[in-house]
Design an enzyme around this catalytic site. Structure first.
Site, mmCIF file in Angstrom:
data_model
loop_
_atom_site.group_PDB
_atom_site.id
_atom_site.type_symbol
_atom_site.label_atom_id
_atom_site.label_comp_id
_atom_site.label_asym_id
_atom_site.label_seq_id
_atom_site.Cartn_x
_atom_site.Cartn_y
_atom_site.Cartn_z
ATOM 1 C CG ASP A 209 28.059 66.867 -10.055
ATOM 2 O OD1 ASP A 209 29.191 67.357 -10.051
ATOM 3 O OD2 ASP A 209 27.496 66.464 -11.096
ATOM 4 C CD GLU A 285 29.982 71.609 -9.637
ATOM 5 O OE1 GLU A 285 30.884 71.812 -10.449
ATOM 6 O OE2 GLU A 285 28.981 70.913 -9.915
HETATM 7 C C1 GLC Z 1 30.369 68.722 -11.995
HETATM 8 C C2 GLC Z 1 31.576 67.874 -11.709
HETATM 9 C C3 GLC Z 1 32.270 67.605 -12.994
HETATM 10 C C4 GLC Z 1 31.327 66.848 -13.893
HETATM 11 C C5 GLC Z 1 30.014 67.591 -14.072
HETATM 12 C C6 GLC Z 1 28.964 66.706 -14.634
HETATM 13 O O1 GLC Z 1 30.694 69.968 -12.504
HETATM 14 O O2 GLC Z 1 32.390 68.484 -10.764
HETATM 15 O O3 GLC Z 1 33.458 66.885 -12.817
HETATM 16 O O4 GLC Z 1 31.921 66.665 -15.144
HETATM 17 O O5 GLC Z 1 29.513 68.040 -12.848
HETATM 18 O O6 GLC Z 1 28.555 65.761 -13.681
#
Ligand code: GLC
Length: 539
Positions: A209, A285
């Site tokens: 994440d 991500e």
């Molecule tokens: C990432 C997740 C999202 C979350 C953010 C903070 O972007 O996919 O859902 O709100 O991180 O953890």
């Protein structure tokens, strides 16, 4: 000795959003027992792996991305034994398991943060996070001008032991999510422990994440354009325009996003992943263009990175062709990933216009993605052709909605519980009162309703995933070539005479000579390809 390619290079991964997948306990929220009960469905879809969004203990102020204990299971989802059973049963069905790792922040309910609050400024407990004195006469201005990705300042002030307002801590997201200080050895060590914990339980990989956010410039300088910087990685980034390019340039070299030091963190993780048998992997991500993204998959860092340029691309042949080419070429030799949507974006059918046209385009775009080299991520419900649910404001849960004071509706629409069967809510999801409401009118979209209908989106996904696995021209190492003789049509050629044609134009186009393998909508009586349709041919 033959070396085979690692499984993840061309895997089809299905994203399970546990809270909205299937509810066995009947409390209106999905759970791990629900995932286990639907493993046969996932296996029958033909996917290779599942990725589960967080199921760890959490106050659920950001739907589980506010983790208060990364090495346990939230009772609302089950127990650690359930997690072990899920991993084992998935493996028994030939499915790999990827879990979410949330390293940028801990929930403020995590014991470390509670210890930090109870400890004085300058203490080792506070040094695990980013605690700073405020600016201004009484320290009542935030330490700098950095903006939260969920709008507003990225700092929150605490009340000290004497009952007075005191230091500020950093939160790149919600104020319930305190950013961790990755220069602190405790933090590095704790995440190594978490990686080993889940690897020992048998998981095959991690989705990392906010992978671009962990490192911060520890001098905390102001930035020239805080809001523009956030827009550069905003969740509904409009790729391609000059303005979006300007914002992206702000991200490169910024003091709190996409800093080179994050790669050192990943080198440490890679050593751990590589020390386990069986091609364990990690996918980043990180909302970045290919030139920046490639650092995350450089060979000694992570294995994959999500392709957000593709995820955000419009239904436009020129734009899609450019993104496909620039991401494949830009990441080589690392493989590319393809996703049409996830829990942070609008559902693809909604994003491409909604209604019948949106669904039609979503099906066509899916077939284009399924024909490309690399690996594929499918968001739960995408295979049913779902659109975003309308959520009344009083039922919304996303902190983005609250922090922006309703200016941004947030991401709840994509997160409504899945419809499995029946004609009315909860559509076989389980429970009576689902945590987010489901719309009326999903009766025709349930798994049960689509199961035996050859024209359904579910049937299309099953067929294309099967062909993707069995057609020699779609093998991971088969060549690819895109031609765009017309700027509103994409022709993708793979190996063994496989040709994929996507018609983004407003009128029908002639089909190539050859046999139709599959199409996202029926071809016309004269064999031509109607608008908003992708068809696969054996030529
Ligand atoms: C990432 C997740 C999202 C979350 C953010 C903070 O972007 O996919 O859902 O709100 O991180 O953890």
């Amino acid at each position: 000795m033959t070396t085979s390619e690692p499984w993840w290079r061309d895997a089809v991964v299905y994203q399970v959003y546990p809270r909205s997948f299937a509810d066995e306990s009947g409390d209106g929220e999905g759970d791990l027992a629900g995932v286990i009960s639907r493993l046969p469905y996932l296996a029958s879809l033909g996917v290779d792996a599942i990725w589960l969004s967080p199921f760890y203990p959490s106050p659920q102020l950001d739907a589980g991305y506010d983790v208060s204990d990364p090495r346990a299971v939230d009772p609302r989802f089950g127990t650690l034994e359930d997690a072990q059973r899920m991993i084992n049963e998935a493996h028994a069905r030939g499915l790999r398991v990827i879990v979410d790792l949330v390293p940028n922040h801990f929930s403020t309910a995590h014991e470390w943060f509670q210890e930090a609050l109870a400890s004085p400024p300058g203490s080792p407990e506070r040094a695990r996070f980013h605690f700073r004195e405020g600016r201004g006469p009484n320290g009542d201005e935030p330490p700098n001008n950095w903006a939260s990705l969920f709008t507003g300042p990225s700092w929150t002030r605490v009340t000290e032991a004497d009952g007075l307002p005191g230091q500020w801590y950093m939160n790149m997201f919600d104020s319930s999510q305190a950013d961790l200080n990755w220069t602190n050895p405790d933090v590095v060590e704790d995440f190594h422990t978490t990686l080993r914990f889940w690897l020992d339980m048998g998981v095959d990989g991690f989705r990392v994440d906010v992978a671009f956010g962990l490192a911060k410039d520890m001098t905390y300088p102001d930035v020239p354009d805080p809001v523009g910087l956030v827009e550069g990685v905003r969740l509904d980034l409009d790729t391609g325009s000059e303005e979006s390019q300007r914002r992206r340039d702000l991200v490169a070299g910024s003091p709190y996003m996409d800093r080179d030091e994050v790669q050192d963190i990943y080198r440490g993780w890679r050593a751990i992943l590589d020390s386990y048998e069986g091609d364990r992997m990690a996918v980043a991500e990180a909302w970045l263009p290919p030139a920046r993204a490639r650092r995350y998959v450089a060979g000694d860092t992570l294995h994959q990175i999500f392709n957000f340029d593709f995820l955000m691309a419009p239904w436009d042949a020129g734009a899609l062709a450019r993104v496909i080419t620039s991401t494949i070429d830009g990441l080589a030799p690392a493989p590319v990933t393809w996703a049409l949507n996830n829990h942070d974006t609008a559902r693809v059918a909604t994003r491409l216009g909604g209604g019948d046209v949106g669904v039609r385009r979503a099906r066509a775009l899916a077939m284009l993605a399924h024909a490309l080299p690399g690996s594929l991520y499918i968001f739960q419900g995408e295979e049913l052709g779902l659109q975003d649910a309308e959520i009344p404001n009083e039922r919304r849960e996303d902190p983005v909605f609250f922090r922006s004071k309703g200016e941004q509706l947030g991401r709840d629409g994509a997160r409504a519980p899945l419809p499995w069967s029946g004609d009315a809510p909860p559509y076989g999801f389980g429970g009576q009162h689902t945590w987010l409401p489901q719309p009326d009118g999903w009766g025709g979209l349930t798994v049960a309703a689509q199961q035996d209908d050859p024209a359904s989106t579910l049937a299309l996904y099953r067929a294309s995933i099967l062909l993707r696995r069995t057609h020699p021209g779609l093998a991971g190492d088969a060549p690819w070539r895109i031609t765009t003789d017309r700027d509103d049509v994409i022709v993708l050629e793979r190996g063994a005479g496989f040709v994929c044609v996507s018609n983004c134009s407003a009128g029908p186009i002639p089909a190539p000579d050859g046999m139709v393998l599959l199409s996202s909508a029926p071809l016309l009586a004269d064999g031509s390809i109607p608008p908003d349709t992708t068809a696969w041919f054996q030529t």
